[in-house]
Scaffold this active site. Sequence first.
Site, mmCIF file in Angstrom:
data_model
loop_
_atom_site.group_PDB
_atom_site.id
_atom_site.type_symbol
_atom_site.label_atom_id
_atom_site.label_comp_id
_atom_site.label_asym_id
_atom_site.label_seq_id
_atom_site.Cartn_x
_atom_site.Cartn_y
_atom_site.Cartn_z
ATOM 1 N N ASP A 35 -12.607 5.169 6.060
ATOM 2 C CA ASP A 35 -11.296 5.879 5.191
ATOM 3 C C ASP A 35 -11.706 6.545 4.127
ATOM 4 O O ASP A 35 -12.006 6.258 3.277
ATOM 5 C CB ASP A 35 -9.775 5.388 4.740
ATOM 6 C CG ASP A 35 -10.833 4.115 4.048
ATOM 7 O OD1 ASP A 35 -12.549 3.590 4.600
ATOM 8 O OD2 ASP A 35 -10.045 3.414 3.424
ATOM 9 N N ASP A 36 -10.461 7.430 3.525
ATOM 10 C CA ASP A 36 -11.278 8.372 2.554
ATOM 11 C C ASP A 36 -11.747 9.300 2.216
ATOM 12 O O ASP A 36 -12.978 8.542 1.092
ATOM 13 C CB ASP A 36 -10.624 7.729 1.360
ATOM 14 C CG ASP A 36 -8.877 6.682 1.815
ATOM 15 O OD1 ASP A 36 -8.469 7.131 2.238
ATOM 16 O OD2 ASP A 36 -8.527 5.704 1.104
ATOM 17 N N ASN A 94 -3.659 -6.048 2.223
ATOM 18 C CA ASN A 94 -4.113 -5.147 0.958
ATOM 19 C C ASN A 94 -3.107 -5.249 -0.598
ATOM 20 O O ASN A 94 -2.534 -4.103 -0.526
ATOM 21 C CB ASN A 94 -5.029 -3.680 1.027
ATOM 22 C CG ASN A 94 -5.218 -2.647 0.230
ATOM 23 O OD1 ASN A 94 -6.005 -3.670 -0.667
ATOM 24 N ND2 ASN A 94 -5.159 -1.659 -0.076
#
Length: 672
Positions: free
Chosen positions: A122-123, A261
């Site tokens: 991710d990211d 999260n």
Amino acid sequence: MSKKSKMFLSGVVEGFYGRPWTMSQRKELFRREQKWGLNTYLYAPKDDYKHRMYWRDLYSPEEAEQLMTLISAAKERGVELVYALSPGLDITFSNPRELAALKRKLGQVSGFGCRSFALLFDDIESEMCPADKEAFGSFAEAQVSVTNQVFLHLKEPRVFLFCPTDYCAAFCTPSVPQSAYLNTVGERLDAGIDILWTGPKVVSQDISVASIEEVSAVLRRPPVIWDNIHANDYDPQRLFLGPFKNRPTELIPKLRGVLTNPNCEYEPNFVAIHTLATWCSYAQKDVSMEGDDQGSDYNPHEALRLALTDWLVEFGRADQPDGARGGPSKPQVCDEEPMQTDGYVPGPKDNPLYTAEPLTLDDLTLLSELFYLPYEHGATAVLMLQELHWLRRHGPGPRDPPEQGKEWRQRAERFDGLCESVVQMFNRLSNAPNRLILYDLYNYICDIKSGVTMAKAYVKTLGGQTPHPALALTDDPEPWGFRGGLSGEFQRMLPSHGNRDLFRGVPDTRVYFIRPFTPTDQPEVLKIFKEMQTETQQKVELVGDRLVEGQVSPSLSCSLVLEDAAGVCGYVFALSDAKTAMTKAQYPETMLQDFPSVMAIQIHSRVPDHSTAKQLIQQTLSSLRVSGSKGVFSEFRSNDRRMFDFLKTLDVFQVLKVDGLPTNLVIMGTKL
């Protein structure tokens, strides 16, 4: 679909950006997870160097010992610790040495006793390097190839998670069903590997059954939700203490699991994790496929009440030592009087000893409503915003009927009471025995206290009262009186600013007009003049009064009024040669040489707009300057504090030191 057992993964991702949690906090998390029926912890703190930036580096002996202790602590509590690695920043997928580095690193952690793993992509940038472009047909193929090989190397762990680069519907081009990336992942990723998904967006307001069915068809397996609804790493001013909601329990049989999260600070996550646990408890029940979130047995409001009730007990505990709590510690009684040094007893005329009021469930409910969820304010916060919006739009004016003024005052008192409840909540929180929770909350509660205090002062100004000078709204406020910074400056320049606020359109503001005085304005001017005299109750003969009352005519272009929808709300009259209006030598000749002109000013208390008043005054000063005047003075009765403080904030006039003035008179002036 996945061939592995269908244990529903429920728990927490430590996956935010910022300072990772401490080992003792993680151990306390395991204790809570066990108590509340959660079973999973995903270790993925973005700012742990060896998780993301230096993912190739092996752990040192000291670090290894800490990780082994953590893995052991999770096992003792029945929590599955999933160790994640994020190699996507700089990995070359086609290089065998990179694959060997991944196997070596995860093999080391496996040697610590860890049995569950995750690879997160991710990211990261989706552009492949030249070597990978030669080896793979797409970015998805590169990720899947490496992930499958690592999965097999680790002997197909029962829990192995994969986070795609397109991890929400908003990232998928042109749509979830037509996403080439997701379709490749679904087709080629080993069926034993589960896929993380955040929902329609990175921070999803709602996650529907239909959306999960759609992505499950593409992925060819039910996803594990990585839920960012309580995450706050993207905005350091926000905290989320509302319940887990807008995820119907009908989702549960269609998911492999849900991991939250949450907020960066550990202690404020009590509500987020507790309410998730209540929601996840339905994984063990037969959940009807009919109805929506509101129709299911899970009630977010009740879940929040249960969480806050348990959290209140934690606030009453004294600070814990640095280490995991072996079991519930003895709570400190909240309403117990604090011990005073040396048995001091105040005398009958002394200040009484300070006794902290105990924190209440109502306080925590208010706290939660002030810091609710990313797309939603709590009930009290909505009420406060609505009341302030109404008070702004309906500020009392001289032409308002009495019943309207009465309603405004009643609602202003109500708003004042709401603000005071926030201040009292802040005070009781500040005195809570558990300082660990307080320190994680302090920046947020201090910020909201400051905000409501400023709003309270603003409403008092609208009602004609004078707030404390430090709280006056001015063009040059104290730095603690506003939310500034470069980020704020940028956002205020962008058209999307405030698009998630309660009032999406810009609230209506008053329109003011500056125009020349006419004889028909005299009654309204005199009304403002007499209100000021009644307010000050000081009989002082002023040169400027003769201009206002019409005994002396002002100079050309030196008589202006300020007007809003309710009528005249301010005036300025000036005379270039003040001596012509004097019946006697009222002021020293030395003063009149530097400040030969006089100005009479009054702004109604219903005008909070300092910039408009400043424009009115500066327009008159320009006319005096054109007439050749070197300076102008203005007189004020010493107890006209509201107008005196108002003018000080404009930074146009300065107080003049003039010998022989009466004590109840203040002279302000400026050079031209």
